[in-house]
Design a protein around this motif. Structure first.
Motif, PDB file in Angstrom:
ATOM      1  N   VAL A 291       1.391  33.551  42.970  1.00  0.00           N
ATOM      2  CA  VAL A 291       0.936  32.595  43.979  1.00  0.00           C
ATOM      3  C   VAL A 291      -0.092  33.247  44.904  1.00  0.00           C
ATOM      4  CG1 VAL A 291       1.664  31.043  45.833  1.00  0.00           C
ATOM      5  CG2 VAL A 291       3.138  31.380  43.844  1.00  0.00           C
TER       6      VAL A 291
ATOM      7  N   ILE B  16       5.958  27.239  46.526  1.00  0.00           N
ATOM      8  CA  ILE B  16       5.247  28.522  46.455  1.00  0.00           C
ATOM      9  C   ILE B  16       6.147  29.634  45.923  1.00  0.00           C
ATOM     10  CG2 ILE B  16       3.629  27.859  48.260  1.00  0.00           C
ATOM     11  CD1 ILE B  16       5.173  29.644  50.206  1.00  0.00           C
TER      12      ILE B  16
ATOM     13  N   VAL C 106       6.037  36.364  49.038  1.00  0.00           N
ATOM     14  CA  VAL C 106       5.556  35.315  48.143  1.00  0.00           C
ATOM     15  C   VAL C 106       5.226  35.940  46.785  1.00  0.00           C
ATOM     16  CG1 VAL C 106       3.782  33.553  47.817  1.00  0.00           C
ATOM     17  CG2 VAL C 106       4.627  34.067  50.119  1.00  0.00           C
TER      18      VAL C 106
ATOM     19  N   GLU D 267       1.042  29.468  57.882  1.00  0.00           N
ATOM     20  CA  GLU D 267       0.040  30.300  57.211  1.00  0.00           C
ATOM     21  C   GLU D 267       0.371  31.779  57.373  1.00  0.00           C
ATOM     22  OE1 GLU D 267      -4.802  31.088  57.110  1.00  0.00           O
ATOM     23  OE2 GLU D 267      -4.015  29.229  57.959  1.00  0.00           O
TER      24      GLU D 267
ATOM     25  N   LEU E   9      -1.201  22.632  49.566  1.00  0.00           N
ATOM     26  CA  LEU E   9      -1.001  23.744  50.491  1.00  0.00           C
ATOM     27  C   LEU E   9      -2.099  24.789  50.351  1.00  0.00           C
ATOM     28  CD1 LEU E   9       2.843  24.223  49.960  1.00  0.00           C
ATOM     29  CD2 LEU E   9       1.744  23.257  51.992  1.00  0.00           C
ATOM     30  N   LEU E  10      -2.471  25.085  49.128  1.00  0.00           N
ATOM     31  CA  LEU E  10      -3.476  26.111  48.871  1.00  0.00           C
ATOM     32  C   LEU E  10      -4.884  25.657  49.234  1.00  0.00           C
ATOM     33  CD1 LEU E  10      -2.169  27.345  45.413  1.00  0.00           C
ATOM     34  CD2 LEU E  10      -2.560  28.848  47.376  1.00  0.00           C
TER      35      LEU E  10
ATOM     36  N   ARG F 111      -3.820  32.065  46.014  1.00  0.00           N
ATOM     37  CA  ARG F 111      -4.304  32.089  47.403  1.00  0.00           C
ATOM     38  C   ARG F 111      -5.681  32.736  47.492  1.00  0.00           C
ATOM     39  NH1 ARG F 111      -2.027  36.884  50.726  1.00  0.00           N
ATOM     40  NH2 ARG F 111      -3.334  37.820  49.103  1.00  0.00           N
TER      41      ARG F 111
ATOM     42  N   VAL G 224      -0.926  31.859  52.056  1.00  0.00           N
ATOM     43  CA  VAL G 224      -0.858  30.931  50.922  1.00  0.00           C
ATOM     44  C   VAL G 224      -1.029  29.492  51.400  1.00  0.00           C
ATOM     45  CG1 VAL G 224       0.671  29.959  49.164  1.00  0.00           C
ATOM     46  CG2 VAL G 224       0.505  32.442  49.451  1.00  0.00           C
ATOM     47  N   CYS G 225      -0.319  29.128  52.447  1.00  0.00           N
ATOM     48  CA  CYS G 225      -0.403  27.769  52.987  1.00  0.00           C
ATOM     49  C   CYS G 225      -1.543  27.716  54.001  1.00  0.00           C
ATOM     50  CB  CYS G 225       0.910  27.371  53.648  1.00  0.00           C
ATOM     51  SG  CYS G 225       2.305  27.351  52.507  1.00  0.00           S
TER      52      CYS G 225
ATOM     53  N   THR H 229       3.510  32.834  55.245  1.00  0.00           N
ATOM     54  CA  THR H 229       3.326  32.804  53.792  1.00  0.00           C
ATOM     55  C   THR H 229       2.156  33.670  53.335  1.00  0.00           C
ATOM     56  OG1 THR H 229       1.941  30.810  53.926  1.00  0.00           O
ATOM     57  CG2 THR H 229       4.318  30.494  53.627  1.00  0.00           C
TER      58      THR H 229
ATOM     59  N   ARG I 183       1.926  22.255  46.005  1.00  0.00           N
ATOM     60  CA  ARG I 183       1.341  23.594  46.017  1.00  0.00           C
ATOM     61  C   ARG I 183      -0.185  23.523  46.052  1.00  0.00           C
ATOM     62  NH1 ARG I 183       2.748  28.078  41.484  1.00  0.00           N
ATOM     63  NH2 ARG I 183       1.772  26.512  40.142  1.00  0.00           N
TER      64      ARG I 183
END
Length: 377
Positions: A313, A165, A309, A265, A36-37, A317, A271-272, A268, A33
């Motif tokens: 989370v 996530i 999401v 991206e 990813l963030l 982000r 978030v990613c 999500t 996570r």
């Protein structure tokens, strides 16, 4: 877990085997996570790929470029078909409006030719153009096995992203076709005779140097996730952090470099992170650089609507976005395309105008008109 808002200066390394052990999986998901963030790029180690298969894939990659004649390559040239699968000669692709100094072969998991009633973007689903087995008898078996295994790894990893996530493990399954197409390239980056950029060079001179060294220009991958096997020891791959610095992603034996795509991206809700990256051509005397990227596919008929999401989370982000840099065109703008396949086809025509001229002249005219309007603005 508090969000880390400092920009990255190196890539995290995540051992996939830890995700398969109930004792180590929670820590793996936490680390994933964070990656990813805050990064959008990572090394994946302990993937379970057989060492001999990886060695065969690397050997066959080099053999294609070094041992196959140009006459044989031309028989499977990309512009022969509508699918954008096949061989591309050196300097034939463009990224960020500049030439990519590379030669490549595009492959995919197999599909039949679409019927006459199929949408235009279904032309991307087609059989491969394989090099002759008379000249490269073990090439096709090696790559079919590698794509099969990478398909499994990418499906597993995407489920881990979902869990990391706060989504169900199967959250992304709705975006995959049965027998989902995935793509793969084998790439050769030849040496270039370009001196290092001098200290104190102007921004203009630095940009000219970057174009001369361009193996692949600055871009973000399109789909959900991609997995790069760096098939030689030369550096060249770089990811850009929020300060605009280019961070080297040096080859590490036994790893794949994972890049988060724009599709992930978009799905999500940001978030990613999909991170801008590029490849610099090797310098004279370093030898050619080889790579084998695998691109996880998504249904071309999919419509990109953001997923639910968890709010906790999304707050992470918002903090992470303060340390992201976004200066590359984003493909999946909501409302611009009815289906993912439309955006994907336009991207392929833009990157391979020779295929566009032969098979998609109207789309190519639209692209050139848009580019001219931007240049004149």
């Amino acid at each position: 877990m508090a969000a880390v808002t400092e920009t990255f200066t190196e890539l995290p390394i995540l051992p996939l085997s830890r995700a398969l052990d109930s004792k180590t999986k929670p820590r793996f998901l936490t680390d994933l996570r964070s990656a990813l963030l805050n990064v959008g790029f990572l090394y994946l180690s302990q993937t379970g790929l057989p060492e001999q298969l990886v060695a065969d894939v690397i050997q066959e990659c080099k053999g294609f470029f070094e041992n196959l004649s140009e006459e044989e390559k031309e028989k499977i040239e990309m512009k022969n078909e509508k699918s954008f699968l096949g061989w591309s000669r050196l300097d034939n692709e463009t990224t960020a409006l500049n030439t990519d100094h590379r030669e490549q072969l595009d492959l995919s998991t197999p599909h039949p030719v679409p019927g006459p009633e199929a949408p235009l973007y279904h032309n991307l689903l087609a059989p491969n153009q394989w090099p002759s087995s008379q000249h490269l008898p073990t090439f096709r078996p090696a790559y079919e096995e590698y794509m099969r295994r990478m398909s499994d790894i990418s499906t597993l990893f995407t489920s881990l992203i979902a869990e990391a996530i706060g989504l169900p493990a199967d959250a992304f399954s709705q975006f995959f076709d049965e027998g989902q197409q995935h793509k793969l390239k084998i790439v050769k980056y030849p040496e270039v005779d370009v001196p290092d950029v001098p200290a104190g060079a102007s921004e203009f001179d630095r940009k000219k140097w970057e174009i001369k060294r361009q193996g692949v220009g600055p871009h973000k991958d399109s789909m959900l996730t991609s997995y790069l096997l760096q098939a030689s020891s030369q550096p060249g791959l770089q990811a850009q952090n929020a300060k605009g610095q280019w961070i080297d992603c040096k080859p590490i034996d036994g790893t794949l470099v994972v890049a988060i795509g724009q599709g992930m991206e978009a799905l999500t809700n940001g978030v990613c992170a999909s991170t801008t990256h590029r490849v610099l051509s090797p310098r004279k005397g370093e030898g050619a650089r080889y790579s084998v990227p695998f691109f996880q596919g998504v249904s071309y008929d999919a419509k990109f609507e953001a997923m639910d999401v968890p709010e906790s989370v999304l707050k992470l982000r918002d903090e992470a976005r303060k340390a992201r840099k976004d200066d590359v065109e984003f493909t999946f703008v909501k409302g611009k395309w009815a289906h993912l396949g439309e955006a994907t086809l336009m991207n392929r025509v833009k990157s391979h105008p020779d295929v566009g001229e032969r098979w998609y002249p109207e789309l190519l005219r639209q692209i050139r008109s848009q580019q001219a309007a931007v240049a004149a603005a």
